[in-house]
Design a protein around this motif. Sequence first.
Motif, mmCIF file in Angstrom:
data_model
loop_
_atom_site.group_PDB
_atom_site.id
_atom_site.type_symbol
_atom_site.label_atom_id
_atom_site.label_comp_id
_atom_site.label_asym_id
_atom_site.label_seq_id
_atom_site.Cartn_x
_atom_site.Cartn_y
_atom_site.Cartn_z
ATOM 1 N N PHE A 1 0.811 -1.222 0.000
ATOM 2 C CA PHE A 1 0.000 0.000 0.000
ATOM 3 C C PHE A 1 0.844 1.273 0.000
ATOM 4 O O PHE A 1 0.379 2.328 -0.444
ATOM 5 N N ASN A 2 2.092 1.190 0.491
ATOM 6 C CA ASN A 2 2.925 2.399 0.568
ATOM 7 C C ASN A 2 4.090 2.387 -0.414
ATOM 8 O O ASN A 2 5.010 3.206 -0.310
ATOM 9 N N ASN A 3 4.063 1.451 -1.354
ATOM 10 C CA ASN A 3 5.052 1.404 -2.439
ATOM 11 C C ASN A 3 6.495 1.358 -1.946
ATOM 12 O O ASN A 3 7.395 1.954 -2.551
ATOM 13 N N ASP A 4 6.721 0.612 -0.841
ATOM 14 C CA ASP A 4 8.092 0.513 -0.336
ATOM 15 C C ASP A 4 8.753 -0.803 -0.712
ATOM 16 O O ASP A 4 9.880 -1.077 -0.285
ATOM 17 N N GLY A 5 8.052 -1.637 -1.480
ATOM 18 C CA GLY A 5 8.628 -2.892 -1.935
ATOM 19 C C GLY A 5 8.315 -4.094 -1.064
ATOM 20 O O GLY A 5 8.765 -5.196 -1.366
ATOM 21 N N PHE A 6 7.546 -3.896 0.003
ATOM 22 C CA PHE A 6 7.198 -5.005 0.900
ATOM 23 C C PHE A 6 5.677 -5.145 0.980
ATOM 24 O O PHE A 6 4.949 -4.158 1.096
ATOM 25 N N LEU B 1 -1.812 -4.015 8.404
ATOM 26 C CA LEU B 1 -0.505 -4.425 8.920
ATOM 27 C C LEU B 1 0.577 -3.991 7.941
ATOM 28 O O LEU B 1 0.706 -4.551 6.848
ATOM 29 N N ARG B 2 1.356 -2.999 8.346
ATOM 30 C CA ARG B 2 2.458 -2.529 7.505
ATOM 31 C C ARG B 2 3.658 -3.439 7.680
ATOM 32 O O ARG B 2 4.117 -3.704 8.802
ATOM 33 N N ASN B 3 4.175 -3.910 6.557
ATOM 34 C CA ASN B 3 5.380 -4.736 6.547
ATOM 35 C C ASN B 3 6.590 -3.811 6.678
ATOM 36 O O ASN B 3 6.826 -2.958 5.821
ATOM 37 N N ASN B 4 7.334 -3.987 7.748
ATOM 38 C CA ASN B 4 8.456 -3.091 8.023
ATOM 39 C C ASN B 4 9.724 -3.444 7.249
ATOM 40 O O ASN B 4 10.712 -2.702 7.310
ATOM 41 N N GLY B 5 9.706 -4.584 6.567
ATOM 42 C CA GLY B 5 10.858 -4.965 5.755
ATOM 43 C C GLY B 5 11.971 -5.638 6.517
ATOM 44 O O GLY B 5 13.013 -5.967 5.937
ATOM 45 N N ASP B 6 11.755 -5.868 7.809
ATOM 46 C CA ASP B 6 12.778 -6.521 8.628
ATOM 47 C C ASP B 6 12.231 -7.793 9.295
ATOM 48 O O ASP B 6 12.754 -8.240 10.308
ATOM 49 N N GLY B 7 11.148 -8.320 8.726
ATOM 50 C CA GLY B 7 10.532 -9.515 9.296
ATOM 51 C C GLY B 7 9.434 -9.223 10.288
ATOM 52 O O GLY B 7 8.880 -10.144 10.884
ATOM 53 N N THR B 8 9.131 -7.930 10.493
ATOM 54 C CA THR B 8 8.093 -7.558 11.453
ATOM 55 C C THR B 8 6.991 -6.749 10.760
ATOM 56 O O THR B 8 7.193 -6.194 9.670
ATOM 57 N N PHE B 9 5.848 -6.690 11.435
ATOM 58 C CA PHE B 9 4.700 -5.917 10.957
ATOM 59 C C PHE B 9 4.251 -4.968 12.062
ATOM 60 O O PHE B 9 4.383 -5.269 13.253
ATOM 61 N N THR B 10 3.684 -3.840 11.656
ATOM 62 C CA THR B 10 3.116 -2.886 12.601
ATOM 63 C C THR B 10 1.678 -2.590 12.205
ATOM 64 O O THR B 10 1.404 -2.314 11.025
ATOM 65 N N ASP B 11 0.766 -2.648 13.190
ATOM 66 C CA ASP B 11 -0.631 -2.300 12.923
ATOM 67 C C ASP B 11 -0.742 -0.773 12.866
ATOM 68 O O ASP B 11 -0.564 -0.086 13.865
ATOM 69 N N VAL B 12 -1.052 -0.254 11.666
ATOM 70 C CA VAL B 12 -1.114 1.191 11.470
ATOM 71 C C VAL B 12 -2.534 1.648 11.130
ATOM 72 O O VAL B 12 -2.726 2.711 10.538
ATOM 73 N N THR B 13 -3.513 0.844 11.501
ATOM 74 C CA THR B 13 -4.902 1.097 11.115
ATOM 75 C C THR B 13 -5.355 2.503 11.468
ATOM 76 O O THR B 13 -5.864 3.251 10.615
ATOM 77 N N HIS C 1 7.424 -11.524 -11.617
ATOM 78 C CA HIS C 1 7.231 -10.565 -10.537
ATOM 79 C C HIS C 1 7.326 -9.171 -11.136
ATOM 80 O O HIS C 1 8.405 -8.735 -11.560
ATOM 81 N N LEU C 2 6.200 -8.490 -11.202
ATOM 82 C CA LEU C 2 6.165 -7.153 -11.780
ATOM 83 C C LEU C 2 6.404 -6.106 -10.700
ATOM 84 O O LEU C 2 5.873 -6.213 -9.588
ATOM 85 N N VAL C 3 7.169 -5.096 -11.045
ATOM 86 C CA VAL C 3 7.465 -3.995 -10.125
ATOM 87 C C VAL C 3 7.022 -2.692 -10.774
ATOM 88 O O VAL C 3 7.596 -2.256 -11.777
ATOM 89 N N GLY C 4 5.999 -2.085 -10.216
ATOM 90 C CA GLY C 4 5.545 -0.809 -10.745
ATOM 91 C C GLY C 4 6.457 0.326 -10.302
ATOM 92 O O GLY C 4 7.010 0.309 -9.198
ATOM 93 N N VAL C 5 6.606 1.297 -11.166
ATOM 94 C CA VAL C 5 7.389 2.499 -10.854
ATOM 95 C C VAL C 5 6.453 3.708 -10.876
ATOM 96 O O VAL C 5 6.198 4.333 -9.850
ATOM 97 N N GLU C 6 5.934 4.034 -12.037
ATOM 98 C CA GLU C 6 4.880 5.050 -12.088
ATOM 99 C C GLU C 6 3.557 4.446 -11.617
ATOM 100 O O GLU C 6 2.756 5.120 -10.968
ATOM 101 N N SER C 7 3.319 3.183 -11.973
ATOM 102 C CA SER C 7 2.136 2.471 -11.513
ATOM 103 C C SER C 7 2.362 1.995 -10.084
ATOM 104 O O SER C 7 3.458 2.118 -9.532
ATOM 105 N N ASN C 8 1.305 1.442 -9.465
ATOM 106 C CA ASN C 8 1.461 0.947 -8.100
ATOM 107 C C ASN C 8 2.514 -0.149 -8.048
ATOM 108 O O ASN C 8 2.644 -0.956 -8.973
ATOM 109 N N ARG C 9 3.292 -0.179 -6.978
ATOM 110 C CA ARG C 9 4.441 -1.077 -6.864
ATOM 111 C C ARG C 9 4.019 -2.552 -6.992
ATOM 112 O O ARG C 9 4.771 -3.367 -7.539
ATOM 113 N N SER C 10 2.821 -2.902 -6.518
ATOM 114 C CA SER C 10 2.347 -4.288 -6.593
ATOM 115 C C SER C 10 1.942 -4.698 -7.997
ATOM 116 O O SER C 10 1.729 -5.880 -8.255
#
Length: 696
Positions: free
Chosen positions: A267-272, A294-306, A603-612
């Motif tokens: 959702f935040n286009n950070d690659g995770f 649940l935001r994926n922090n990229g280090d194996g953990t998630f944070t609830d950011v609801t 595995h597609l990686v969006g740049v101008e489009s959404n990362r997912s």
Amino acid sequence: MLRELARIRDNIQDHKYFGNALTRRILPALENEKGKPPSERQWKLLRALGHVELISGNERDGLQHYGQAVEVGQKLEYQWPRGMLQDSIYALAICYLRMGETENCCARNGPESCLFPIPPSAVHSDETGSRKAIRSLEQYLQFGQDPVRRKKVQWLLNIAYMTLGEYPDKVPPKYLIEPKRFRSDEEFPRFANVAADSGLNTYSLSGGAIADDFDRDGDLDLMVSNWYSGGQMRFFTNDGEGKFADRTSEAGLDGLLGGLNMVQADFNNDGFIDVYVVRGAWQGPKGKHPNSLLRNNGDGTFTDVTFAAGLGENNLPTQTASWGDYDLDGDVDLYVGSEPLAMRGEDFKKTATACQLFRNNGDETFLNVAEPSGVTNLRFTKGVIWGDYNNDRWPDIYVSNLGDDNRLYHNNGDGTFRDVAPELDVVRPNTGIAVWFWDFDNDGLLDLYVSAYAAGVNDVLDFFVGNTVMVEPARLYRGTGTGFTEVGEAANLVRPCSTMGSNFGDLNHDGYLDFYLGTGSPPIEQIMPNVMYLNKSGKRFADVTTAGGFGNLQKGHAVTFADLDRDGDQDVFQQMGGAYPGDKFYDVLYQNPGFGNNWVSIHLVGVESNRSAIGARIKANITDAGKQRTVYKHVNSGGSFGGNPLTQMIGLGKARVIERLEIHWPKTDATQLFKNVPVNSRLRITESQDTYESLE
């Protein structure tokens, strides 16, 4: 969030499915009946208490109360309707059946437990439950008058004999369902259930499931939820060879409870890959539970950011949500379906709540724009999915409603939508849950599958004995580019199912999408085989349920098609378990034996489009067995109840090379072209780049 979920867990006594409020009312009333002559009131109280104990998982206590209800009914046989005595005998049989399942299929669970027809390896070693169930079922058939219930009893009687290894020989001939009726439409390799060996045989009630590469190590991990208010969601990481380790605590997910379904996207286009968990389904006013982003922090953990993201301000009961970039601004937005605050009766439609369309602001916050966008729905929403049905680049959304017409919201491209379902004749079925867009016939146009949640085991009996089935079917709408044509019956989709979780994938890598239906409904007796359909060149579907070993009789929920053991074919994971505490079961993982066909993973990686890359389209031109053809894939996570990986695995048949591979990006309306792409390869393709990257 954790405090609120703990509060909901601690107030479970008033929960419609898990609570003991009914027991608290029955016990004092029953105490007041002690010493009084047998009465209809006593029967009703004993019958109700037996039901509560059964669904709570206390089968032996339930049997005691049901037995007492039968005794009261026998004493009152000439004073009140005989149907009440029949009802008590039926309830007694169901309780015995569930006791047999609990003390065998659950307590002695094996890879083939509860597979239909029951194989020798899964025959009950403790015969008590099934023996006594048979006695009660046959007793009911002697004098029971209700025609629908007689069909249910006949179905359950055949299953009870199967659990003892005495089907078909010992089934009374006039009630026997002939074995040939259960054969698959064609031969098909058997998929072994390897969940226990893989570390994925979680024992729980119904819930959601997502397979995706959450830690970006190149293999697929798994997240599962449990809708029980005290049910901990679980996160499993993959060791690269299909073995999984529970990393729930390490991922920071302890205390995140409940959730009937989940959907994933970056959702935040950070690659995770992040996850949205939905809660409160089927509970009316008591289901106003917060969902979780649940935001994926990229280090194996998630944070609830609801709450920080603005998604927790208006909590409504739901089981469905879907990600899509409806405004083509390069980030994914979120549509969340909502349910009424009254489950039935005069207030049902009056209490309908508005669905929510959360526009992504691009700064990890969202704004609900459902009302100005015209997509509030105000019906009993059970399934939602994005898809560009008319190829104008703007994603549209289909909404599956229970007890009312479905909607297809056409995206006008200006932030507003218009319901075109009536004019395109895609309002049915009115009993749907799971729904998805896909291209099942490989013509480059999105088609639409809408499941039906209507069949009882009486309808399943009618199907297998050759009677006319009187229940609303699922719909398969073939896309025309401007509308749809319904082709379900012509495609052989005639088997009655009460479909819950389901999804699609390509089992044999022939380039045509197959699908799997998780079946059942809350009542304990609603045991019917889950169903697998094999796509036959986009023209029809073959039922390969029994041949492939997919016909689990337990309640089936979220489904994912994913290459979990990284051997180049798609396995099938299914999250199992019913609605009540007494209807738990083990999750299953059906391992694909392989078919010798070729494939590509993209595995597609969006740049101008959404990362997912959700909403992107893939087109592969191949020569398969001497014939030129095209395989199409629309990027999403599959159906609306279970999450396939966003990395797309595409079957290529016997093709030795992909002659032309095209990627169309909706935001820019640009198409990338690659020639002579190798098969059996894992690729990363980044938007606007001239070359692809091999992930081997």
